[in-house]
Scaffold this motif. Structure first.
Motif, PDB file in Angstrom:
ATOM      1  N   TYR A 153     -22.950  21.838  31.132  1.00  0.00           N
ATOM      2  CA  TYR A 153     -24.052  22.814  31.171  1.00  0.00           C
ATOM      3  C   TYR A 153     -25.359  22.166  30.691  1.00  0.00           C
ATOM      4  O   TYR A 153     -26.399  22.286  31.340  1.00  0.00           O
ATOM      5  CB  TYR A 153     -23.683  24.022  30.303  1.00  0.00           C
ATOM      6  N   GLN A 154     -25.280  21.440  29.556  1.00  0.00           N
ATOM      7  CA  GLN A 154     -26.474  20.783  29.016  1.00  0.00           C
ATOM      8  C   GLN A 154     -27.030  19.769  30.009  1.00  0.00           C
ATOM      9  O   GLN A 154     -28.245  19.662  30.184  1.00  0.00           O
ATOM     10  CB  GLN A 154     -26.164  20.077  27.683  1.00  0.00           C
ATOM     11  N   LYS A 155     -26.148  19.056  30.661  1.00  0.00           N
ATOM     12  CA  LYS A 155     -26.569  18.053  31.646  1.00  0.00           C
ATOM     13  C   LYS A 155     -27.322  18.739  32.795  1.00  0.00           C
ATOM     14  O   LYS A 155     -28.376  18.271  33.238  1.00  0.00           O
ATOM     15  CB  LYS A 155     -25.313  17.342  32.180  1.00  0.00           C
ATOM     16  N   LEU A 156     -26.772  19.855  33.229  1.00  0.00           N
ATOM     17  CA  LEU A 156     -27.410  20.592  34.328  1.00  0.00           C
ATOM     18  C   LEU A 156     -28.758  21.155  33.889  1.00  0.00           C
ATOM     19  O   LEU A 156     -29.749  21.066  34.629  1.00  0.00           O
ATOM     20  CB  LEU A 156     -26.483  21.725  34.795  1.00  0.00           C
ATOM     21  N   VAL A 157     -28.803  21.720  32.693  1.00  0.00           N
ATOM     22  CA  VAL A 157     -30.063  22.293  32.184  1.00  0.00           C
ATOM     23  C   VAL A 157     -31.145  21.209  32.139  1.00  0.00           C
ATOM     24  O   VAL A 157     -32.284  21.430  32.560  1.00  0.00           O
ATOM     25  CB  VAL A 157     -29.853  22.916  30.776  1.00  0.00           C
ATOM     26  N   LEU A 158     -30.786  20.018  31.658  1.00  0.00           N
ATOM     27  CA  LEU A 158     -31.760  18.924  31.581  1.00  0.00           C
ATOM     28  C   LEU A 158     -32.291  18.559  32.958  1.00  0.00           C
ATOM     29  O   LEU A 158     -33.496  18.365  33.139  1.00  0.00           O
ATOM     30  CB  LEU A 158     -31.102  17.681  30.955  1.00  0.00           C
ATOM     31  N   ARG A 159     -31.394  18.479  33.922  1.00  0.00           N
ATOM     32  CA  ARG A 159     -31.822  18.124  35.289  1.00  0.00           C
ATOM     33  C   ARG A 159     -32.769  19.188  35.837  1.00  0.00           C
ATOM     34  O   ARG A 159     -33.759  18.877  36.475  1.00  0.00           O
ATOM     35  CB  ARG A 159     -30.608  17.967  36.214  1.00  0.00           C
ATOM     36  N   VAL A 160     -32.440  20.450  35.580  1.00  0.00           N
ATOM     37  CA  VAL A 160     -33.282  21.544  36.080  1.00  0.00           C
ATOM     38  C   VAL A 160     -34.639  21.505  35.380  1.00  0.00           C
ATOM     39  O   VAL A 160     -35.692  21.618  36.012  1.00  0.00           O
ATOM     40  CB  VAL A 160     -32.586  22.915  35.885  1.00  0.00           C
ATOM     41  N   GLU A 161     -34.623  21.284  34.067  1.00  0.00           N
ATOM     42  CA  GLU A 161     -35.893  21.237  33.308  1.00  0.00           C
ATOM     43  C   GLU A 161     -36.787  20.087  33.778  1.00  0.00           C
ATOM     44  O   GLU A 161     -38.001  20.192  33.755  1.00  0.00           O
ATOM     45  CB  GLU A 161     -35.592  21.084  31.813  1.00  0.00           C
ATOM     46  N   HIS A 162     -36.158  18.997  34.191  1.00  0.00           N
ATOM     47  CA  HIS A 162     -36.940  17.844  34.662  1.00  0.00           C
ATOM     48  C   HIS A 162     -37.153  17.865  36.174  1.00  0.00           C
ATOM     49  O   HIS A 162     -37.557  16.869  36.761  1.00  0.00           O
ATOM     50  CB  HIS A 162     -36.263  16.533  34.235  1.00  0.00           C
ATOM     51  N   HIS A 163     -36.843  19.003  36.773  1.00  0.00           N
ATOM     52  CA  HIS A 163     -37.048  19.201  38.216  1.00  0.00           C
ATOM     53  C   HIS A 163     -36.314  18.169  39.050  1.00  0.00           C
ATOM     54  O   HIS A 163     -36.797  17.737  40.089  1.00  0.00           O
ATOM     55  CB  HIS A 163     -38.546  19.194  38.565  1.00  0.00           C
ATOM     56  N   HIS A 164     -35.149  17.719  38.565  1.00  0.00           N
ATOM     57  CA  HIS A 164     -34.334  16.806  39.363  1.00  0.00           C
ATOM     58  C   HIS A 164     -33.440  17.607  40.287  1.00  0.00           C
ATOM     59  O   HIS A 164     -33.083  18.743  39.981  1.00  0.00           O
ATOM     60  CB  HIS A 164     -33.466  15.920  38.459  1.00  0.00           C
ATOM     61  N   ARG A 165     -33.042  16.970  41.380  1.00  0.00           N
ATOM     62  CA  ARG A 165     -32.167  17.648  42.324  1.00  0.00           C
ATOM     63  C   ARG A 165     -30.788  17.862  41.676  1.00  0.00           C
ATOM     64  O   ARG A 165     -30.320  16.993  40.933  1.00  0.00           O
ATOM     65  CB  ARG A 165     -32.006  16.778  43.575  1.00  0.00           C
ATOM     66  N   THR A 166     -30.190  19.002  41.928  1.00  0.00           N
ATOM     67  CA  THR A 166     -28.852  19.245  41.368  1.00  0.00           C
ATOM     68  C   THR A 166     -27.883  19.558  42.505  1.00  0.00           C
ATOM     69  O   THR A 166     -28.266  20.195  43.484  1.00  0.00           O
ATOM     70  CB  THR A 166     -28.848  20.452  40.391  1.00  0.00           C
ATOM     71  N   CYS A 167     -26.651  19.065  42.385  1.00  0.00           N
ATOM     72  CA  CYS A 167     -25.659  19.340  43.437  1.00  0.00           C
ATOM     73  C   CYS A 167     -25.030  20.712  43.236  1.00  0.00           C
ATOM     74  O   CYS A 167     -24.405  21.268  44.124  1.00  0.00           O
ATOM     75  CB  CYS A 167     -24.581  18.274  43.436  1.00  0.00           C
ATOM     76  N   ILE A 168     -25.173  21.251  42.029  1.00  0.00           N
ATOM     77  CA  ILE A 168     -24.684  22.597  41.740  1.00  0.00           C
ATOM     78  C   ILE A 168     -25.919  23.506  41.728  1.00  0.00           C
ATOM     79  O   ILE A 168     -26.990  23.095  41.270  1.00  0.00           O
ATOM     80  CB  ILE A 168     -24.016  22.624  40.336  1.00  0.00           C
TER      81      ILE A 168
END
Ligand code: ZN
Length: 260
Positions: A191-206
């Motif tokens: 979850y933390q990994k996903l939140v970080l990616r979203v906060e940094h506007h990185h593409r997410t596979c989920i």
């Protein structure tokens, strides 16, 4: 389960079976059911029969709920509990079906104590002991796509399971022998990994909606677990393993049978 309850279930299954053709239509045409074994399909049919007997499906805002729609909703709602048992779906009795995404108005208090009035559009919602609310448009859209990663019914059922031991927080009652620490460490890290990616506007596979809070994370990864297990496994193998232990199902083994 006592003798009387078992006899009652046998009576329901005998007296209120789902019509053969309707069941075939649902399980043979929808991708999410394609990889189930004959034994799993038979068990799912029993659970869906109980579901239709115990839950009232109500269309609102002019939405008609046909027999075929009832079977679709029941089969999807019961897929997550195939290994958990029907008891996990007890304690509530209504499914409300909106024609499309519905608007809700809420009051939310922020950290400073200020109450905000919010209006949001939802495709589904579930309350602890209240109804399951879904939009038929969203269900149909999920069904039309042969490779949909989303499923609003599975999402809302995951919330229901999460709320079996208190407020929705991404921590449902785990089966005996599943260490709580392994569940919380594994899911929190992902979850933390996903939140970080979203906060940094990185593409997410989920779907980034999973980063909204731990409850949404659990509901969204549950959708992937059943609809796109290969994607969840590739992204978060340890999370997939926790869900495999929790749901007592291994959808990845079904993939060879329908994800070609
Ligand atoms: Zn949700």
């Amino acid at each position: 389960m006592n003798w009387f309850k078992r006899a009652h279930i046998r009576y329901i299954l005998h007296r209120h079976p789902i019509a053969h053709q309707q069941w075939q239509d649902v399980t043979e045409k929808m991708a999410v059911f394609q990889g189930l074994t004959a034994v799993e399909k038979a068990h799912l049919r029993e659970l869906a029969t109980l579901f239709l007997h115990e839950k009232k499906l109500l269309g609102v805002q002019g939405q008609e709920v046909t027999d075929a729609m009832r079977v679709v909703i029941a089969a999807l709602a019961c897929l997550p509990v195939l290994g958990l048992g029907f008891g996990c779906l007890e304690g509530w009795t209504e499914v409300i079906v909106y024609p499309s995404a519905f608007r809700v108005r809420r009051e939310e208090r922020d950290d400073a104590g200020v109450v905000h009035h919010q209006e949001r559009s939802l495709s589904g919602e579930s309350w602890s002991r209240g109804p399951l609310i879904v939009s038929w448009d969203d269900i149909e859209q999920d069904l039309r796509e042969t490779r949909s990663v989303r499923n609003v019914v599975i999402h809302e059922i995951a919330h229901k399971l999460d709320m079996l031991n208190g407020p929705a927080d991404g921590y449902p009652p785990l089966r005996y022998g599943m260490p709580v620490a392994a569940w919380s460490t594994t899911l929190s890290a992902a979850y933390q990994k996903l939140v970080l990616r979203v906060e940094h506007h990185h593409r997410t596979c989920i779907d980034p909606y999973a980063a909204a809070n731990p409850a949404e994370f659990f509901a969204v990864i549950s959708e992937y677990f059943f609809c796109a297990p290969d994607i969840l496994h590739a992204q978060f193998a340890a999370v997939y393993e926790q869900l495999r232990l929790y749901y007592r199902q291994d959808p990845l083994t079904r993939t060879g049978r329908y994800f070609t």
